[in-house]
Design a protein around this motif. Structure first.
Motif, PDB file in Angstrom:
ATOM      1  N   PHE A   1       0.865  -1.178   0.000  1.00 56.68           N
ATOM      2  CA  PHE A   1       0.000   0.000   0.000  1.00 56.68           C
ATOM      3  C   PHE A   1       0.896   1.221   0.000  1.00 56.68           C
ATOM      4  O   PHE A   1       1.638   1.438   0.937  1.00 56.68           O
ATOM      5  CB  PHE A   1      -0.892  -0.006   1.241  1.00 56.68           C
ATOM      6  CG  PHE A   1      -1.691   1.246   1.401  1.00 56.68           C
ATOM      7  CD1 PHE A   1      -1.309   2.212   2.313  1.00 56.68           C
ATOM      8  CD2 PHE A   1      -2.820   1.451   0.646  1.00 56.68           C
ATOM      9  CE1 PHE A   1      -2.040   3.374   2.468  1.00 56.68           C
ATOM     10  CE2 PHE A   1      -3.560   2.610   0.791  1.00 56.68           C
ATOM     11  CZ  PHE A   1      -3.171   3.569   1.714  1.00 56.68           C
ATOM     12  N   SER A   2       0.867   1.998  -1.056  1.00 53.82           N
ATOM     13  CA  SER A   2       1.700   3.194  -1.147  1.00 53.82           C
ATOM     14  C   SER A   2       0.882   4.423  -0.792  1.00 53.82           C
ATOM     15  O   SER A   2      -0.302   4.499  -1.083  1.00 53.82           O
ATOM     16  CB  SER A   2       2.261   3.357  -2.557  1.00 53.82           C
ATOM     17  OG  SER A   2       3.125   2.299  -2.842  1.00 53.82           O
ATOM     18  N   LEU A   3       1.537   5.386  -0.177  1.00 57.89           N
ATOM     19  CA  LEU A   3       0.878   6.637   0.176  1.00 57.89           C
ATOM     20  C   LEU A   3       0.904   7.557  -1.036  1.00 57.89           C
ATOM     21  O   LEU A   3       1.957   7.796  -1.605  1.00 57.89           O
ATOM     22  CB  LEU A   3       1.596   7.287   1.361  1.00 57.89           C
ATOM     23  CG  LEU A   3       1.598   6.447   2.627  1.00 57.89           C
ATOM     24  CD1 LEU A   3       2.525   7.051   3.669  1.00 57.89           C
ATOM     25  CD2 LEU A   3       0.201   6.315   3.183  1.00 57.89           C
ATOM     26  N   PRO A   4      -0.258   8.078  -1.449  1.00 55.93           N
ATOM     27  CA  PRO A   4      -0.308   8.920  -2.660  1.00 55.93           C
ATOM     28  C   PRO A   4       0.285  10.308  -2.432  1.00 55.93           C
ATOM     29  O   PRO A   4       0.080  10.916  -1.395  1.00 55.93           O
ATOM     30  CB  PRO A   4      -1.797   9.008  -2.961  1.00 55.93           C
ATOM     31  CG  PRO A   4      -2.460   8.811  -1.643  1.00 55.93           C
ATOM     32  CD  PRO A   4      -1.563   7.879  -0.864  1.00 55.93           C
ATOM     33  N   TYR A   5       1.022  10.784  -3.430  1.00 63.64           N
ATOM     34  CA  TYR A   5       1.559  12.142  -3.389  1.00 63.64           C
ATOM     35  C   TYR A   5       0.431  13.132  -3.612  1.00 63.64           C
ATOM     36  O   TYR A   5      -0.486  12.880  -4.374  1.00 63.64           O
ATOM     37  CB  TYR A   5       2.609  12.327  -4.481  1.00 63.64           C
ATOM     38  CG  TYR A   5       4.012  12.189  -3.979  1.00 63.64           C
ATOM     39  CD1 TYR A   5       4.911  13.233  -4.100  1.00 63.64           C
ATOM     40  CD2 TYR A   5       4.436  11.021  -3.390  1.00 63.64           C
ATOM     41  CE1 TYR A   5       6.203  13.115  -3.640  1.00 63.64           C
ATOM     42  CE2 TYR A   5       5.731  10.899  -2.922  1.00 63.64           C
ATOM     43  CZ  TYR A   5       6.609  11.948  -3.050  1.00 63.64           C
ATOM     44  OH  TYR A   5       7.873  11.841  -2.587  1.00 63.64           O
ATOM     45  N   LYS A   6       0.532  14.275  -2.943  1.00 68.46           N
ATOM     46  CA  LYS A   6      -0.448  15.340  -3.088  1.00 68.46           C
ATOM     47  C   LYS A   6       0.281  16.661  -3.267  1.00 68.46           C
ATOM     48  O   LYS A   6       1.397  16.823  -2.804  1.00 68.46           O
ATOM     49  CB  LYS A   6      -1.329  15.435  -1.849  1.00 68.46           C
ATOM     50  CG  LYS A   6      -2.143  14.178  -1.572  1.00 68.46           C
ATOM     51  CD  LYS A   6      -2.980  14.334  -0.347  1.00 68.46           C
ATOM     52  CE  LYS A   6      -3.737  13.098  -0.005  1.00 68.46           C
ATOM     53  NZ  LYS A   6      -4.627  12.597  -0.995  1.00 68.46           N
TER      54      LYS A   6
END
Length: 85
Positions: A7-12
């Protein structure tokens, strides 16, 4: 062999709206969903010093404690985003 789920954390793209110097926290605006253009706001800490009005790319990393602010990780290479296995 064990199966691995990542599970990767999305860039914002975040914009700093408020800087609270006494506890080094920031109030940021970010686009929650690109398709619907829903904007979200949150208080967070950051892994580097930010200035009001700047826009940065990063991801919000939640803390273990519910009463702790998330940390905005700024300027990290997308290839080394932490994954949960």
């Amino acid at each position: 062999m064990l199966a691995q789920i990542k599970f990767s954390l999305p860039y914002k793209r975040c914009k700093v709206l408020v800087k609270y110097s006494s506890d080094k926290s920031y109030y940021v605006q970010y686009l929650k969903d690109f398709e619907t253009m829903i904007v979200e706001y949150c208080w967070c800490r950051a892994n580097q010093v930010l200035e009001i009005g700047t826009e940065v790319d990063g991801y919000l990393c939640p803390n273990d404690s519910l009463d702790s602010l998330p940390t905005l990780i700024v300027g990290e290479c997308k290839s080394i985003i932490p994954s949960f296995v």
